[in-house]
Design a protein around this motif. Sequence first.
Motif, PDB file in Angstrom:
ATOM      1  N   VAL A   1       0.872  -1.160   0.055  1.00 38.63           N
ATOM      2  CA  VAL A   1      -0.014   0.108  -0.173  1.00 38.63           C
ATOM      3  C   VAL A   1       0.886   1.202  -0.194  1.00 38.63           C
ATOM      4  O   VAL A   1       0.425   2.319  -0.148  1.00 38.63           O
ATOM      5  CB  VAL A   1      -0.945  -0.108   1.330  1.00 38.63           C
ATOM      6  CG1 VAL A   1      -1.963   1.090   1.148  1.00 38.63           C
ATOM      7  CG2 VAL A   1      -1.679  -1.271   1.294  1.00 38.63           C
ATOM      8  N   GLY A   2       2.076   1.200   0.010  1.00 40.56           N
ATOM      9  CA  GLY A   2       3.062   2.243   0.034  1.00 40.56           C
ATOM     10  C   GLY A   2       3.048   3.034   1.149  1.00 40.56           C
ATOM     11  O   GLY A   2       3.614   4.216   1.422  1.00 40.56           O
ATOM     12  N   LEU A   3       2.425   2.522   2.516  1.00 39.14           N
ATOM     13  CA  LEU A   3       2.261   3.343   3.755  1.00 39.14           C
ATOM     14  C   LEU A   3       3.293   2.957   4.553  1.00 39.14           C
ATOM     15  O   LEU A   3       3.843   1.949   4.708  1.00 39.14           O
ATOM     16  CB  LEU A   3       0.800   3.264   4.328  1.00 39.14           C
ATOM     17  CG  LEU A   3      -0.267   3.718   3.355  1.00 39.14           C
ATOM     18  CD1 LEU A   3      -1.412   3.497   4.200  1.00 39.14           C
ATOM     19  CD2 LEU A   3      -0.023   5.392   3.081  1.00 39.14           C
ATOM     20  N   ARG A   4       3.936   4.033   5.366  1.00 40.23           N
ATOM     21  CA  ARG A   4       4.794   3.836   6.449  1.00 40.23           C
ATOM     22  C   ARG A   4       4.305   3.873   8.024  1.00 40.23           C
ATOM     23  O   ARG A   4       2.801   4.472   8.037  1.00 40.23           O
ATOM     24  CB  ARG A   4       5.848   4.892   6.342  1.00 40.23           C
ATOM     25  CG  ARG A   4       6.574   4.974   5.064  1.00 40.23           C
ATOM     26  CD  ARG A   4       7.679   3.890   5.079  1.00 40.23           C
ATOM     27  NE  ARG A   4       8.601   4.034   3.664  1.00 40.23           N
ATOM     28  CZ  ARG A   4       9.482   2.998   3.567  1.00 40.23           C
ATOM     29  NH1 ARG A   4       9.580   2.065   4.261  1.00 40.23           N
ATOM     30  NH2 ARG A   4      10.271   3.188   2.797  1.00 40.23           N
ATOM     31  N   GLU A   5       4.899   3.595   8.811  1.00 38.29           N
ATOM     32  CA  GLU A   5       4.375   3.380  10.418  1.00 38.29           C
ATOM     33  C   GLU A   5       3.726   4.883  10.561  1.00 38.29           C
ATOM     34  O   GLU A   5       2.750   5.041  11.212  1.00 38.29           O
ATOM     35  CB  GLU A   5       5.380   3.075  11.310  1.00 38.29           C
ATOM     36  CG  GLU A   5       4.959   3.058  12.677  1.00 38.29           C
ATOM     37  CD  GLU A   5       6.047   2.376  13.601  1.00 38.29           C
ATOM     38  OE1 GLU A   5       5.939   2.423  14.520  1.00 38.29           O
ATOM     39  OE2 GLU A   5       7.048   2.086  13.089  1.00 38.29           O
ATOM     40  N   LYS A   6       4.359   6.078  10.194  1.00 38.56           N
ATOM     41  CA  LYS A   6       4.075   7.621  10.476  1.00 38.56           C
ATOM     42  C   LYS A   6       2.691   7.584   9.736  1.00 38.56           C
ATOM     43  O   LYS A   6       2.057   8.556  10.352  1.00 38.56           O
ATOM     44  CB  LYS A   6       5.072   8.539   9.932  1.00 38.56           C
ATOM     45  CG  LYS A   6       5.172   8.555   8.478  1.00 38.56           C
ATOM     46  CD  LYS A   6       6.215   9.541   8.041  1.00 38.56           C
ATOM     47  CE  LYS A   6       6.437   9.653   6.495  1.00 38.56           C
ATOM     48  NZ  LYS A   6       5.199   9.832   5.812  1.00 38.56           N
TER      49      LYS A   6
ATOM     50  N   SER B   1      -2.512   9.981   7.346  1.00 37.14           N
ATOM     51  CA  SER B   1      -2.155  10.746   6.016  1.00 37.14           C
ATOM     52  C   SER B   1      -3.289  10.835   5.096  1.00 37.14           C
ATOM     53  O   SER B   1      -4.318  10.261   5.132  1.00 37.14           O
ATOM     54  CB  SER B   1      -0.953  10.177   5.328  1.00 37.14           C
ATOM     55  OG  SER B   1       0.012  10.040   6.240  1.00 37.14           O
ATOM     56  N   GLU B   2      -2.947  11.579   4.101  1.00 40.86           N
ATOM     57  CA  GLU B   2      -4.132  11.722   2.933  1.00 40.86           C
ATOM     58  C   GLU B   2      -4.197  10.600   2.197  1.00 40.86           C
ATOM     59  O   GLU B   2      -3.216   9.964   2.055  1.00 40.86           O
ATOM     60  CB  GLU B   2      -3.901  13.020   2.214  1.00 40.86           C
ATOM     61  CG  GLU B   2      -4.176  14.335   3.002  1.00 40.86           C
ATOM     62  CD  GLU B   2      -3.497  15.793   2.332  1.00 40.86           C
ATOM     63  OE1 GLU B   2      -3.915  15.641   0.799  1.00 40.86           O
ATOM     64  OE2 GLU B   2      -3.195  16.590   2.679  1.00 40.86           O
ATOM     65  N   ASP B   3      -5.136  10.526   1.622  1.00 40.03           N
ATOM     66  CA  ASP B   3      -5.317   9.315   0.584  1.00 40.03           C
ATOM     67  C   ASP B   3      -4.282   9.134  -0.383  1.00 40.03           C
ATOM     68  O   ASP B   3      -3.922   7.819  -1.053  1.00 40.03           O
ATOM     69  CB  ASP B   3      -6.698   9.321  -0.242  1.00 40.03           C
ATOM     70  CG  ASP B   3      -7.941   9.069   0.766  1.00 40.03           C
ATOM     71  OD1 ASP B   3      -7.796   8.865   1.771  1.00 40.03           O
ATOM     72  OD2 ASP B   3      -8.996   8.917   0.302  1.00 40.03           O
ATOM     73  N   LYS B   4      -3.831  10.497  -0.807  1.00 34.07           N
ATOM     74  CA  LYS B   4      -2.564  10.286  -1.878  1.00 34.07           C
ATOM     75  C   LYS B   4      -1.468   9.587  -1.314  1.00 34.07           C
ATOM     76  O   LYS B   4      -0.425   9.552  -2.292  1.00 34.07           O
ATOM     77  CB  LYS B   4      -2.318  11.972  -2.459  1.00 34.07           C
ATOM     78  CG  LYS B   4      -1.678  12.582  -1.748  1.00 34.07           C
ATOM     79  CD  LYS B   4      -1.664  14.021  -2.044  1.00 34.07           C
ATOM     80  CE  LYS B   4      -1.058  15.147  -0.892  1.00 34.07           C
ATOM     81  NZ  LYS B   4      -0.924  16.312  -1.461  1.00 34.07           N
ATOM     82  N   ALA B   5      -1.417   9.618  -0.064  1.00 33.56           N
ATOM     83  CA  ALA B   5       0.107   8.684   0.324  1.00 33.56           C
ATOM     84  C   ALA B   5      -0.080   7.187  -0.114  1.00 33.56           C
ATOM     85  O   ALA B   5       0.902   6.522  -0.085  1.00 33.56           O
ATOM     86  CB  ALA B   5       0.058   8.861   1.822  1.00 33.56           C
TER      87      ALA B   5
END
Length: 160
Positions: free
Chosen positions: A58-63, A105-109
Amino acid sequence: MIDANGFRANVGIILANQKGQVFWGKRLGRDACQFPQGGMELHESPLETLFRELYEEVGLREKDVTVLGRTRRWLKYRIPPSMVRRATPSCIGQKQIWYLLRLESEDKAICLDTSPKPEFDNWEWVSYWYPLRRVVLFKRGVYRQALSELAPCLFGTKRR
């Protein structure tokens, strides 16, 4: 990691937005959707697997997320015999720890191509219980267990 009973250790991810909707990913090149999930590597904890898979799929990080909860125990499903690969050791299904995350974060993340072998080619936000009607039949029991156990972490009380 496949255990002595033939179940592969795995982490399932329910990613929710601020509205209580959940990420529903369309599998790359297939007419099937599912939540992000992935196998644990040797010497990796479920939490380490969660953040590795979250980034790979999904390209997301812990932050980018807050962990709202996880299942108390392993949830298991069996793969239909016609789909079991002939390998040693033989994998007859998955045992999963499920995590519920809230996107901060925003969806674009969200980015589906951070891995050389992407899992998804599209995604959408859907209502919390929607996946129970749409996931492949052999995974429905695990989805029902995970969603039911984790719903209070998102909504405060069980909702159906």
